[in-house]
Design a protein around this motif. Structure first.
Motif, short mmCIF file in Angstrom:
data_model
loop_
_atom_site.label_atom_id
_atom_site.label_comp_id
_atom_site.label_asym_id
_atom_site.label_seq_id
_atom_site.Cartn_x
_atom_site.Cartn_y
_atom_site.Cartn_z
N TRP A 1 100.13 32.10 8.85
CA TRP A 1 99.16 31.66 9.84
C TRP A 1 99.19 30.15 10.03
O TRP A 1 98.92 29.65 11.14
CB TRP A 1 97.75 32.15 9.54
N VAL A 2 99.54 29.39 8.98
CA VAL A 2 99.63 27.94 9.10
C VAL A 2 100.83 27.57 9.96
O VAL A 2 100.75 26.70 10.83
CB VAL A 2 99.71 27.27 7.71
N GLU A 3 101.94 28.25 9.72
CA GLU A 3 103.14 28.02 10.53
C GLU A 3 102.88 28.36 11.99
O GLU A 3 103.28 27.62 12.90
CB GLU A 3 104.32 28.85 9.99
N GLU A 4 102.20 29.47 12.23
CA GLU A 4 101.89 29.87 13.60
C GLU A 4 100.92 28.90 14.26
O GLU A 4 101.07 28.56 15.44
CB GLU A 4 101.35 31.29 13.63
N ALA A 5 99.92 28.44 13.49
CA ALA A 5 98.96 27.47 14.03
C ALA A 5 99.68 26.17 14.41
O ALA A 5 99.38 25.57 15.45
CB ALA A 5 97.86 27.20 13.01
N HIS A 6 100.63 25.77 13.59
CA HIS A 6 101.41 24.56 13.87
C HIS A 6 102.19 24.73 15.17
O HIS A 6 102.20 23.84 16.03
CB HIS A 6 102.35 24.26 12.69
N GLU A 7 102.82 25.87 15.33
CA GLU A 7 103.61 26.12 16.54
C GLU A 7 102.73 26.20 17.78
O GLU A 7 103.07 25.63 18.83
CB GLU A 7 104.42 27.41 16.38
N VAL A 8 101.60 26.88 17.68
CA VAL A 8 100.68 26.97 18.83
C VAL A 8 100.15 25.59 19.20
O VAL A 8 100.12 25.21 20.38
CB VAL A 8 99.52 27.94 18.52
N ALA A 9 99.75 24.81 18.19
CA ALA A 9 99.24 23.46 18.46
C ALA A 9 100.33 22.58 19.08
O ALA A 9 100.05 21.80 20.00
CB ALA A 9 98.71 22.83 17.17
N ALA A 10 101.56 22.71 18.60
CA ALA A 10 102.66 21.92 19.15
C ALA A 10 102.93 22.31 20.61
O ALA A 10 103.14 21.43 21.46
CB ALA A 10 103.92 22.11 18.31
N ASN A 11 102.90 23.60 20.90
CA ASN A 11 103.12 24.03 22.29
C ASN A 11 101.98 23.59 23.20
O ASN A 11 102.22 23.18 24.34
CB ASN A 11 103.33 25.54 22.36
N LEU A 12 100.75 23.66 22.71
CA LEU A 12 99.61 23.16 23.47
C LEU A 12 99.77 21.67 23.73
O LEU A 12 99.56 21.19 24.86
CB LEU A 12 98.29 23.43 22.73
N MET A 13 100.17 20.93 22.70
CA MET A 13 100.37 19.49 22.84
C MET A 13 101.43 19.19 23.90
O MET A 13 101.24 18.32 24.76
CB MET A 13 100.77 18.88 21.50
N LEU A 14 102.53 19.93 23.88
CA LEU A 14 103.58 19.71 24.88
C LEU A 14 103.07 20.01 26.30
O LEU A 14 103.40 19.27 27.25
CB LEU A 14 104.81 20.57 24.57
N ALA A 15 102.28 21.05 26.45
CA ALA A 15 101.71 21.36 27.76
C ALA A 15 100.77 20.23 28.21
O ALA A 15 100.80 19.82 29.38
CB ALA A 15 100.95 22.68 27.70
N LEU A 16 99.98 19.71 27.28
CA LEU A 16 99.09 18.60 27.60
C LEU A 16 99.86 17.34 27.97
O LEU A 16 99.47 16.62 28.90
CB LEU A 16 98.14 18.32 26.43
N VAL A 17 100.95 17.08 27.27
CA VAL A 17 101.80 15.93 27.62
C VAL A 17 102.31 16.09 29.04
O VAL A 17 102.30 15.13 29.83
CB VAL A 17 102.96 15.78 26.60
N GLY A 18 102.75 17.29 29.39
CA GLY A 18 103.21 17.54 30.76
C GLY A 18 102.11 17.30 31.78
O GLY A 18 102.34 16.67 32.82
#
Length: 179
Positions: free
Chosen positions: A127-144
């Motif tokens: 769940w920590v690995e998945e949370a990291h990946e979800v947060a990273a993808n959210l961050m990339l969307a926000l950067v866009g």
């Protein structure tokens, strides 16, 4: 040449471009070099922590009180954008303020979940690995979205916001601008 005023202090500008660099390095190194990825992530986390402090004690346009607006004001600004009648802000506009809060939160979430994966307690926990990946993808969307907002505002108000984040200077406020 129109008159310009100093808006973004050196700390804000160095923070911004250092965060851009650390996120790019972390993203590019994610599947290649673990130590580089981790160090870039720690740098991003430290940058966010320092920006949180600077948002409380920094210069006028760096302070959270200057650009975090009430929901009603932000929604009104969003309606004005859709109607093509939004005011130009010398500092961050209300939607830009929301974006800063979301980006700082997303980067912090990525940094914390990344760090947790290095601890004995959370190493290998799915769940920590998945949370990291979800947060990273959210961050990339926000950067866009952030980049799109910068381009949109630059075109709409006929000012180069990337240059402003490099030089710290923007065109002086007119009578219809919000300073």
């Amino acid at each position: 040449m129109p008159a310009t005023v100093k808006v973004w202090d050196p700390f804000v500008r160095v923070f911004h471009w250092s965060l851009v660099a650390s996120l790019a390095v972390a993203w590019l190194a994610a599947d290649e070099t673990r130590i580089v990825h981790d160090l870039a992530g720690y740098a991003a986390g430290a940058l966010v922590a320092s920006r949180l402090v600077w948002g409380l004690i920094g210069s006028r346009y760096a302070r959270f009180t200057q650009f975090i607006r009430r929901p009603r004001k932000t929604l009104g600004y969003a309606r004005d954008v859709l109607a093509g009648r939004e005011a130009r802000y010398l500092g961050h506009n209300p939607l830009g303020g929301v974006m800063i809060v979301w980006l700082l939160g997303a980067v912090a979430a990525v940094a914390v979940t990344g760090w947790l994966q290095t601890t004995d307690m959370f190493w290998g926990i799915e769940w920590v690995e998945e949370a990291h990946e979800v947060a990273a993808n959210l961050m990339l969307a926000l950067v866009g979205l952030h980049v799109a907002g910068v381009v949109f505002s630059s075109i709409r108000h006929r000012e180069n916001l990337v240059r402003a984040m490099l030089t710290g200077r923007k065109a002086a406020a007119s009578a219809s601008d919000v300073s």
